[in-house]
Design an enzyme around this catalytic site. Structure first.
Site, mmCIF file in Angstrom:
data_model
loop_
_atom_site.group_PDB
_atom_site.id
_atom_site.type_symbol
_atom_site.label_atom_id
_atom_site.label_comp_id
_atom_site.label_asym_id
_atom_site.label_seq_id
_atom_site.Cartn_x
_atom_site.Cartn_y
_atom_site.Cartn_z
ATOM 1 N N ASP A 13 0.867 -1.171 0.000
ATOM 2 C CA ASP A 13 0.000 0.000 0.000
ATOM 3 C C ASP A 13 0.910 1.229 0.000
ATOM 4 O O ASP A 13 1.724 1.400 0.910
ATOM 5 C CB ASP A 13 -0.896 -0.013 1.262
ATOM 6 C CG ASP A 13 -1.966 1.075 1.217
ATOM 7 O OD1 ASP A 13 -1.650 2.194 0.757
ATOM 8 O OD2 ASP A 13 -3.100 0.793 1.643
ATOM 9 N N VAL A 17 0.488 2.633 6.605
ATOM 10 C CA VAL A 17 -0.576 2.417 7.591
ATOM 11 C C VAL A 17 -1.574 3.567 7.584
ATOM 12 O O VAL A 17 -1.197 4.719 7.739
ATOM 13 C CB VAL A 17 0.023 2.296 9.006
ATOM 14 C CG1 VAL A 17 -1.092 2.054 10.012
ATOM 15 C CG2 VAL A 17 1.032 1.174 9.055
ATOM 16 N N HIS A 18 -2.815 3.283 7.382
ATOM 17 C CA HIS A 18 -3.861 4.290 7.588
ATOM 18 C C HIS A 18 -5.031 3.600 8.266
ATOM 19 O O HIS A 18 -4.974 2.398 8.555
ATOM 20 C CB HIS A 18 -4.268 4.953 6.267
ATOM 21 C CG HIS A 18 -4.483 4.005 5.144
ATOM 22 N ND1 HIS A 18 -5.727 3.565 4.797
ATOM 23 C CD2 HIS A 18 -3.597 3.386 4.325
ATOM 24 C CE1 HIS A 18 -5.593 2.719 3.767
ATOM 25 N NE2 HIS A 18 -4.319 2.598 3.471
ATOM 26 N N GLY A 19 -6.061 4.352 8.549
ATOM 27 C CA GLY A 19 -7.169 3.826 9.335
ATOM 28 C C GLY A 19 -7.674 2.468 8.885
ATOM 29 O O GLY A 19 -7.853 1.561 9.690
#
Lengths: 172, 916
Positions: A13, A17-19
């Protein structure tokens, strides 16, 4: 002994890191730690702080390391400590988020055995062509994917853990 | 001849209440008033009320809450309910009224026994049948009394209706079988002489409480049976084999044993709550005096004489009762009164309790040293009027006297009878008296964990104040303030004080900052202590702050004294400050081997709390502080005068000039003209205040920060940038620091220049870190508002920076702005503020989400959309509402699945209780 290891789930990705990563993938895979091997992020305390917030909100542990350090650390984290009550051994997995397939390739070639690899959020860049959704790839990406698959794991395109899996084309 | 003992007042009241209660059958009267009784038996009304209230507490009388209050004998009321229709209505209506807490009778229930009381109350309330509780404490600390109060409390809360049954296990320790049959009952023929089946105390205490005292004397078999009862609520009578008995009696145990481990291990394991009751010596001095007073007061009521207990006796009792505690103390009081009564002629009302009245065997064991001749601990008890005078009441009176003086001058000030300067001086005088009183007259209370904790709390409040309110209280006397608050707490009561509320209102108008500060301190105290009168604390804390605050008189100088060695500077400064009646010098005591670096570090902390453009006068003890002037010049903006060879005389002389705002170079030269003092004056270089930006990745970010700051401060603050590596290499010696006065360094990495505060980009985003730095460096340029604006620009820029490269169709700058508005709306409808990091996450997520949706590829794979819609319909609604502008703008519709992902991001990080 491969039975003695925790499962290792790889995710590519561009946003790291995201929600969604922290919340949805944890729901689906029940891991307890996220490892982010990324040279740029390892230097960037501010973005680390941001990601840590998301990780903490999902009640996870986060590790930010450089790509070179990653294989060793992942190996360490995946050893299941033999406990006296063997039947209660924790069987959780660990989650590795990489910016590009080339990072995944470096890590698996460094001796880490991946259990699954999924791709999403590979944004449009000059020279890359749309494969599906927000996944844009070029020949070198395809080559990385082939190399990963050669270690015995399949690589698929998948938006969320509940989405349909799409195979990566052999050619662009 | 058996003469009938004279009835006590208490008995008279009970009797009279009963008679009068009967006499009002079939009348309109609601009950008997205290006045009626007082007239009838000719004692003071207040005394009558006291007894009546006690009767009500014990359940022997009922109270009809009308005006005036009426009372009725409980038994008579219960037996003749039909006669008291009206009363019944009143009582039922007033059932929910606040009834007096039975624990109010316990000396120390709001002090050293507060924990105990809280614990035991929760044990009583614990559903469904309370928790079995073990009270542990030295014999005589009041275990039985506390247990009984617990029962009364349970009665009052209507948790129990049964009896209070007591069994002292020690009485039957030699005969466990007998104890067993008493406790559990026995069936016919269980043992010789058991000619009928009997129920035990456990049955008798049905719906009530069974109190087992000295429970460690219970043998293992009986313990076992008791445990079975605690687990299952069932037991067998002695000799019973087939059936089991049931009871719902609640249990309280007491033991003195701390060491008998055999007993304890089993017991502690099985009993859910063990409460340790502190010994007499662990109580506060005030409580000890209260206890002594109360015990003698009871005696005075019994023997119907006035008691004068001499100062020595009180002090001996305070210091020497170690074992036996309350029980022992009570018996000493009784014996002493008996002894004294014996030596007093029958017609004399006043009895003196002197040393020789104390029981001999007690006197033999004690230590008569340490008795103060100067302080008067005498207790005087007047049995009829029930007036008591003791050291506690004297100290209490003193507190209220201080308060009244303060109110008097505050009122005079409010009607402009005195000027503000005059007022300041007078408040200072009162405050000095209070501090002297606390420091010298009150016996010093040993610092305990509690006072230390309180002091820490106060310190941290005070140190935060500069930034928030702008009041300077550096190194300030958190210790004194702690003492003051403990003094107030020991002696305040709920007495109404005339004009106190008005005074606070007036002060609120005249000194809003100080009152606000006092309010914050009182609030913090309120969380720790039980407070009767908040305004009382406010008044005292205000007067403390106001009188200590050097900012009050707008002085043109800062002044400090620095010396080597323990507490020299502090005593010098406080002496001079007191002589001049004003807070002039701040003091710094440095260890003998302290280097200039150490001193600079200390002083720098102080500089953060003062206006560093005003001239600074430094008095030091020796001239060896080489380079101090050069070092200070870098961190101080005003001119500095350093005078070495400080003495009380010179400190006083200069202090006086400072006080008159009459100080310049000439005046200082005069002061130092003769003798050893040496004067160094440093004039500040005319330097511009700037913010320095630096950046590892080059000048780009630095340039951006420069624009940002200029925009938000109307260009008032100059921002310069500098290469990071050069800065790191040169440190403070870099020419930029002599050319400019650098107030803040902002950058992506810390160049480690300790003389100047550093702010990371993260600090720029997180206002909790950034704001204090900006406000301290440029108090007149930055306000909460422009910092908020600046912060949102930073956050926006940061978000754009993160997404710009990855967005294909939408314009990141435009989208972020739109998203920002949506999030603000969402915050409002959720009724919750989001943290800055969460905001950035959400901004990014929403930008990508809109891009997905606009491209016709929304994420429809939320794991369980139907369930989500069911549970969080309201959330979906308000989120769609918040996003409506953008939905219109791009003519798209956000599917519920995408709202689900937004929900996942928010759910553990903000309070969503409003929407559930």
């Amino acid at each position: 002994m491969s039975e003695q290891q925790k499962k290792i789930v790889f995710r590519v990705d561009n946003r790291l890191v995201h929600g969604q990563i922290a919340v949805n993938w944890k729901q689906a895979y029940q891991f307890s730690a996220i490892i982010v091997p990324d040279n740029q992020l390892a230097q960037d305390k501010l973005n680390q702080t941001l990601m840590k917030m998301a990780i903490r909100a999902a009640n996870l542990k986060g590790y930010f390391v450089s790509v070179d350090e990653a294989p060793d650390i992942i190996k360490k984290l995946t050893v299941v400590h033999q406990s006296l009550l063997t039947e209660h051994r924790t069987k959780d997995s660990i989650f590795v988020v990489c910016r590009t397939p080339s990072v995944v390739r470096k890590i698996v070639e460094g001796g880490v055995k991946a259990d699954s690899v999924t791709l999403w959020n590979m944004f449009k860049q000059p020279g890359k062509k749309k494969v599906s959704g927000v996944v844009y790839m070029d020949e070198s990406d395809i080559e990385d994917v082939r190399a990963i698959e050669n270690t015995g794991v399949s690589v698929t395109i998948q938006e969320t853990p509940y989405s349909k899996k799409i195979t990566v084309p052999k050619k662009i | 001849m058996a003469t009938k003992r004279q009835k006590t007042n208490r008995e008279k009241v009970i009797e009279c209440l009963s008679t009068l209660s009967k006499s009002i059958f079939n009348t309109d009267a609601l009950g008997v008033s205290a006045n009626d009784i007082a007239k009838q038996i000719d004692i003071q009304r207040s005394t009558v009320s006291l007894y009546l209230n006690e009767l009500v507490r014990n359940g022997d009388a009922i109270k009809v809450n009308t005006r005036p209050v009426y009372f009725l004998d409980e038994k008579i009321y219960q037996a003749n309910k039909s006669e008291f229709d009206q009363v019944t209505q009143y009582i039922q209506r007033n059932d929910n009224d606040v009834i007096q807490d039975p624990f109010g009778e316990l000396v120390g229930s709001e002090g050293s026994l507060k924990d105990v009381v809280d614990q035991i109350k929760s044990a009583v309330i614990y559903p469904p049948r309370g928790l079995p509780t073990l009270l542990v404490g030295e014999s005589g600390v009041g275990k039985s009394f506390i247990a009984q109060l617990a029962y009364q409390f349970a009665r009052q809360k209507k948790l129990v209706t049964g009896k209070w049954v007591v069994l002292n296990c020690a009485e039957y320790a030699d005969n466990p079988e007998l104890l067993s049959s008493i406790l559990f009952g026995s069936v016919k023929g269980a043992f010789t002489g058991a000619d009928s089946t009997k129920d035990g105390l456990l049955k008798e205490a049905e719906d009530g409480y069974l109190f087992l005292d000295e429970v460690h004397r219970l043998n293992p078999e009986n313990q076992e049976k008791l445990f079975q009862y605690m687990d299952k609520g069932t037991y067998r009578r002695v000799g019973e084999t087939g059936s089991v008995q049931k009871s719902n009696a609640r249990l309280i145990f007491a033991t003195t044993e701390k060491r008998n481990t055999d007993f304890l291990q089993t017991f502690l394991r099985r009993i859910p709550l063990v409460i340790q009751i502190p010994d007499f010596q662990e109580r506060t001095r005030k409580e000890r005096i209260d206890l002594i007073t109360m015990l003698f007061f009871k005696e005075s009521q019994t023997i119907q004489r006035n008691l004068w207990i001499t100062s020595e006796v009180v002090q001996i009792l305070i210091q020497n009762v170690n074992e036996g505690n309350v029980g022992k103390l009570a018996s000493i009081a009784k014996l002493a009164c008996a002894e004294a009564l014996l030596h007093t002629p029958p017609n004399v009302d006043n009895i003196d309790i002197k040393l020789d009245s104390l029981p001999n065997d007690f006197l033999k064991t004690i230590n008569i040293n340490n008795i103060s001749m100067t302080k008067n601990y005498e207790i005087q008890i007047h049995f009829k009027s029930q007036h008591i005078k003791s050291r506690n009441t004297i100290e209490r009176d003193q507190l209220y006297q201080f308060l009244n003086e303060f109110i008097k001058i505050s009122m005079a000030f409010s009607i402009n009878k005195i000027t503000e300067t005059h007022y300041y001086k007078q408040v200072g005088e009162i405050e000095n008296q209070i501090i002297d009183y606390i420091s010298f007259d009150l016996r010093k209370t040993k610092a305990n964990a509690f006072s230390e904790y309180l002091e820490q709390t106060l310190k941290s409040i005070l140190s935060n104040l500069y930034i928030n309110i702008g009041i300077t209280q550096f190194n300030s006397s958190a210790n004194l303030l702690t003492k003051l608050i403990i003094y107030i707490n020991d002696y305040e009561d709920d007495q109404e004080v005339d004009e106190l509320n008005e005074t606070i209102l007036i002060l609120k108008q005249k000194f809003p900052d100080e009152i606000q500060l006092a309010g914050r301190i009182v609030n913090a105290v309120k969380n720790q202590f039980n407070i009767h009168s908040v305004v009382l604390y406010q008044a005292f804390v205000f007067s403390f702050i106001y009188s200590q605050n050097q900012k009050m008189i707008d002085r043109e100088n800062n002044a400090i004294i620095i010396t080597h060695g323990y507490s020299t500077a502090e005593s010098l400064a406080s002496t001079v400050n007191r002589l001049l009646g004003s807070y002039i010098y701040e003091s710094f005591d440095m260890p003998l081997d302290a280097s200039v670096d150490d001193i600079v570090r200390e002083i720098r902390a102080y500089f953060k709390t003062i206006d560093i453009t005003k001239p600074l006068i430094i008095l030091v003890d020796m001239g060896s502080l080489k380079n101090l002037d050069e070092r200070l010049k870098k961190i101080y903006q005003g001119s500095i005068a350093i005078i070495s060879g400080v003495s009380t005389e010179i400190a006083l002389d200069i202090g006086n000039k400072i006080l008159q705002n009459n100080i310049d170079k000439l005046a200082l030269q005069q002061s130092t003209k003769d003798g050893t003092p040496k004067l160094t004056v440093i004039e500040p270089a005319k330097q511009e205040n700037v913010i320095l930006t630096t950046c590892i990745t080059g000048i780009g970010a630095a340039k951006y920060l420069q624009d940002l700051l200029r925009e938000n401060t109307n260009g008032k603050i100059k921002v310069i940038s500098k290469d990071f590596y050069e800065l790191k290499k040169n440190g403070i010696k870099d020419p930029i620091f002599s050319k400019y006065h650098v107030k803040i360094i902002i950058g992506t990495d810390d160049p480690c220049i300790t003389e100047v505060p550093y702010l990371s980009v993260e600090g720029l985003i997180n206002r909790d870190i950034g704001d204090p730095v900006f406000m301290t460096a440029f108090p007149s340029e930055f306000t909460s508002e422009n910092l908020a604006d600046m912060n949102s620009s930073v956050v926006r820029a940061f978000t754009i920076d993160n997404i710009a490269n990855n967005m294909a169709t939408l314009d990141p700058t435009v989208t972020v702005k739109q998203v920002e508005n949506c999030v603000t709306k969402l915050e409002r409808s959720l009724g919750t503020k989001m943290g800055v990091y969460l905001k950035i996450s959400l901004y990014m997520h929403l930008c990508f989400m809109f891009e997905r949706v606009v491209q016709g590829e929304p994420n429809l794979d939320y794991h369980n959309v139907r369930k989500f819609k069911q549970c969080y319909g309201h959330f979906i609604e308000i989120t769609k509402d918040a996003l409506s502008d953008m939905q219109h703008y791009y003519s798209v519709k956000i599917p519920d699945s995408e709202i689900g992902f937004i929900f996942d991001i928010l759910k553990n990080r903000v309070d969503l209780s409003n929407i559930e």
